[in-house]
Design a protein around this motif. Sequence first.
Motif, PDB file in Angstrom:
ATOM      1  N   HIS A  32      -3.618 -54.919  29.835  1.00 49.25           N
ATOM      2  CA  HIS A  32      -4.924 -55.158  29.861  1.00 49.25           C
ATOM      3  C   HIS A  32      -5.748 -54.250  28.839  1.00 49.25           C
ATOM      4  CE1 HIS A  32      -9.133 -56.271  31.221  1.00 49.25           C
ATOM      5  NE2 HIS A  32      -9.550 -55.156  31.378  1.00 49.25           N
ATOM      6  N   ALA A  33      -5.343 -52.917  28.933  1.00 53.13           N
ATOM      7  CA  ALA A  33      -5.870 -51.829  27.928  1.00 53.13           C
ATOM      8  C   ALA A  33      -5.342 -52.181  26.602  1.00 53.13           C
ATOM      9  CB  ALA A  33      -5.486 -50.390  28.403  1.00 53.13           C
ATOM     10  N   LEU A  34      -3.898 -52.667  26.280  1.00 54.61           N
ATOM     11  CA  LEU A  34      -3.819 -53.020  24.953  1.00 54.61           C
ATOM     12  C   LEU A  34      -4.245 -54.326  24.587  1.00 54.61           C
ATOM     13  CD1 LEU A  34       0.194 -52.302  24.841  1.00 54.61           C
ATOM     14  CD2 LEU A  34      -1.419 -51.021  23.762  1.00 54.61           C
ATOM     15  N   GLY A  35      -4.603 -55.147  25.399  1.00 49.84           N
ATOM     16  CA  GLY A  35      -5.399 -56.506  25.288  1.00 49.84           C
ATOM     17  C   GLY A  35      -6.704 -56.275  24.653  1.00 49.84           C
ATOM     18  N   LYS A  36      -7.391 -55.072  25.286  1.00 52.08           N
ATOM     19  CA  LYS A  36      -8.810 -54.754  24.911  1.00 52.08           C
ATOM     20  C   LYS A  36      -8.883 -54.418  23.328  1.00 52.08           C
ATOM     21  CE  LYS A  36     -11.893 -53.898  27.820  1.00 52.08           C
ATOM     22  NZ  LYS A  36     -13.035 -54.134  28.679  1.00 52.08           N
ATOM     23  N   LEU A  37      -7.904 -53.523  23.258  1.00 52.87           N
ATOM     24  CA  LEU A  37      -7.668 -52.883  22.168  1.00 52.87           C
ATOM     25  C   LEU A  37      -7.467 -53.867  20.751  1.00 52.87           C
ATOM     26  CD1 LEU A  37      -7.478 -50.404  20.263  1.00 52.87           C
ATOM     27  CD2 LEU A  37      -5.168 -50.078  20.974  1.00 52.87           C
ATOM     28  N   HIS A  38      -6.566 -54.570  21.122  1.00 55.76           N
ATOM     29  CA  HIS A  38      -6.202 -55.712  20.160  1.00 55.76           C
ATOM     30  C   HIS A  38      -7.224 -56.721  19.893  1.00 55.76           C
ATOM     31  CE1 HIS A  38      -3.546 -57.797  17.529  1.00 55.76           C
ATOM     32  NE2 HIS A  38      -3.693 -58.740  18.202  1.00 55.76           N
ATOM     33  N   HIS A  39      -8.035 -56.940  21.034  1.00 59.84           N
ATOM     34  CA  HIS A  39      -8.976 -58.024  20.851  1.00 59.84           C
ATOM     35  C   HIS A  39     -10.172 -57.473  19.855  1.00 59.84           C
ATOM     36  CE1 HIS A  39     -11.748 -61.308  21.655  1.00 59.84           C
ATOM     37  NE2 HIS A  39     -12.754 -60.341  22.013  1.00 59.84           N
ATOM     38  N   ARG A  40     -10.654 -56.215  20.372  1.00 57.70           N
ATOM     39  CA  ARG A  40     -11.520 -55.349  19.452  1.00 57.70           C
ATOM     40  C   ARG A  40     -11.130 -55.203  17.877  1.00 57.70           C
ATOM     41  NH1 ARG A  40     -16.678 -53.409  20.604  1.00 57.70           N
ATOM     42  NH2 ARG A  40     -17.642 -52.729  18.306  1.00 57.70           N
ATOM     43  N   LEU A  41      -9.777 -54.708  17.813  1.00 56.01           N
ATOM     44  CA  LEU A  41      -9.454 -54.692  16.376  1.00 56.01           C
ATOM     45  C   LEU A  41      -9.477 -55.961  15.637  1.00 56.01           C
ATOM     46  CD1 LEU A  41      -6.510 -52.284  17.053  1.00 56.01           C
ATOM     47  CD2 LEU A  41      -8.759 -51.513  16.259  1.00 56.01           C
ATOM     48  N   ILE A  42      -9.090 -57.119  16.059  1.00 57.29           N
ATOM     49  CA  ILE A  42      -9.496 -58.429  15.473  1.00 57.29           C
ATOM     50  C   ILE A  42     -10.805 -58.600  15.347  1.00 57.29           C
ATOM     51  CG2 ILE A  42      -8.795 -60.729  15.872  1.00 57.29           C
ATOM     52  CD1 ILE A  42      -6.406 -59.390  15.122  1.00 57.29           C
ATOM     53  N   GLN A  43     -11.483 -58.424  16.038  1.00 62.34           N
ATOM     54  CA  GLN A  43     -13.004 -58.504  15.974  1.00 62.34           C
ATOM     55  C   GLN A  43     -13.258 -57.605  14.886  1.00 62.34           C
ATOM     56  OE1 GLN A  43     -15.383 -57.502  19.697  1.00 62.34           O
ATOM     57  NE2 GLN A  43     -17.247 -58.010  18.867  1.00 62.34           N
ATOM     58  N   GLU A  44     -13.148 -56.399  14.688  1.00 62.00           N
ATOM     59  CA  GLU A  44     -13.356 -55.562  13.751  1.00 62.00           C
ATOM     60  C   GLU A  44     -12.801 -56.046  12.227  1.00 62.00           C
ATOM     61  OE1 GLU A  44     -15.969 -53.755  13.730  1.00 62.00           O
ATOM     62  OE2 GLU A  44     -16.147 -53.604  15.739  1.00 62.00           O
ATOM     63  N   LEU A  45     -11.593 -56.661  12.533  1.00 65.22           N
ATOM     64  CA  LEU A  45     -11.052 -57.198  11.289  1.00 65.22           C
ATOM     65  C   LEU A  45     -11.844 -58.147  10.604  1.00 65.22           C
ATOM     66  CD1 LEU A  45      -8.339 -57.509   9.472  1.00 65.22           C
ATOM     67  CD2 LEU A  45      -7.538 -58.881  11.239  1.00 65.22           C
ATOM     68  N   GLY A  46     -12.397 -59.030  11.417  1.00 64.66           N
ATOM     69  CA  GLY A  46     -13.382 -60.477  10.694  1.00 64.66           C
ATOM     70  C   GLY A  46     -14.841 -59.853  10.667  1.00 64.66           C
ATOM     71  N   ASN A  47     -15.026 -58.506  10.821  1.00 65.41           N
ATOM     72  CA  ASN A  47     -16.611 -58.325  10.641  1.00 65.41           C
ATOM     73  C   ASN A  47     -16.697 -58.020   9.240  1.00 65.41           C
ATOM     74  OD1 ASN A  47     -19.100 -57.139  11.013  1.00 65.41           O
ATOM     75  ND2 ASN A  47     -18.565 -55.669  12.503  1.00 65.41           N
ATOM     76  N   THR A  48     -17.553 -58.896   8.527  1.00 67.30           N
ATOM     77  CA  THR A  48     -17.933 -58.786   7.236  1.00 67.30           C
ATOM     78  C   THR A  48     -18.882 -57.839   6.769  1.00 67.30           C
ATOM     79  OG1 THR A  48     -19.176 -60.778   7.501  1.00 67.30           O
ATOM     80  CG2 THR A  48     -17.252 -60.972   6.650  1.00 67.30           C
ATOM     81  N   GLU A  49     -19.369 -57.423   7.955  1.00 66.72           N
ATOM     82  CA  GLU A  49     -20.550 -56.225   7.763  1.00 66.72           C
ATOM     83  C   GLU A  49     -20.001 -55.052   7.550  1.00 66.72           C
ATOM     84  OE1 GLU A  49     -23.425 -56.416  10.941  1.00 66.72           O
ATOM     85  OE2 GLU A  49     -23.712 -58.766  10.510  1.00 66.72           O
ATOM     86  N   ARG A  50     -18.577 -54.888   7.904  1.00 63.57           N
ATOM     87  CA  ARG A  50     -18.003 -53.542   7.756  1.00 63.57           C
ATOM     88  C   ARG A  50     -17.403 -53.622   6.512  1.00 63.57           C
ATOM     89  NH1 ARG A  50     -19.396 -50.551  12.470  1.00 63.57           N
ATOM     90  NH2 ARG A  50     -18.526 -51.706  14.132  1.00 63.57           N
ATOM     91  N   GLU A  51     -17.112 -52.125   5.764  1.00 64.36           N
ATOM     92  CA  GLU A  51     -16.572 -51.858   4.391  1.00 64.36           C
ATOM     93  C   GLU A  51     -15.195 -52.694   4.487  1.00 64.36           C
ATOM     94  OE1 GLU A  51     -17.024 -47.991   3.177  1.00 64.36           O
ATOM     95  OE2 GLU A  51     -18.954 -48.009   3.553  1.00 64.36           O
ATOM     96  N   ARG A  52     -14.584 -52.855   3.403  1.00 66.49           N
ATOM     97  CA  ARG A  52     -13.321 -53.206   3.172  1.00 66.49           C
ATOM     98  C   ARG A  52     -12.174 -52.481   3.899  1.00 66.49           C
ATOM     99  NH1 ARG A  52      -9.930 -57.256   1.239  1.00 66.49           N
ATOM    100  NH2 ARG A  52      -8.029 -56.587   0.047  1.00 66.49           N
ATOM    101  N   LEU A  53     -12.469 -51.187   3.475  1.00 66.87           N
ATOM    102  CA  LEU A  53     -11.511 -50.200   3.896  1.00 66.87           C
ATOM    103  C   LEU A  53     -11.363 -49.940   5.351  1.00 66.87           C
ATOM    104  CD1 LEU A  53      -9.356 -47.877   3.179  1.00 66.87           C
ATOM    105  CD2 LEU A  53     -11.512 -46.279   2.905  1.00 66.87           C
TER     106      LEU A  53
END
Length: 134
Positions: free
Chosen positions: A69-90
């Motif tokens: 569950h903890a790894l899943g929550k982490l991975h899901h959030r990282l995937i969400q941030e990966l697609g967040n175009t409001e964040r810088e490319r880096l």
Amino acid sequence: MTLSINAWLQHKIDEYKFSIRDITVDYYMAQAKLNRPECTIEQLRKFNDTCLDMAELCQLNGDEQSYLHALGKLHHRLIQELGNTERERLFRMQAWQLARHSLTRLCHQLALCGEWDKATKLQSDFVKHASWII
């Protein structure tokens, strides 16, 4: 004085519950910082580290469901941030790198449990979301 097995076990369970409660507070604090538009890469890494610490605590105590569950929550959030175009490319590249690591750990654990379909689905989902990097 020697503790009975039941008393010792209850003590260990209570200790685990308190540790989980403490790290859950850390998780929500790190998540709150990640929710801000001005979140930094360091705060993303802190969120990642906190989630990995939580997962490790669960794993060390034999709580495999909470580990996943903890790894899943982490991975899901990282995937969400990966697609967040409001964040810088880096920032998004860092999310990609951390998501690769969480995916590896998730798939390893799922493979140990014989959950090949879930591991395959996670891998396919990751490739779909990370295709812009490749």
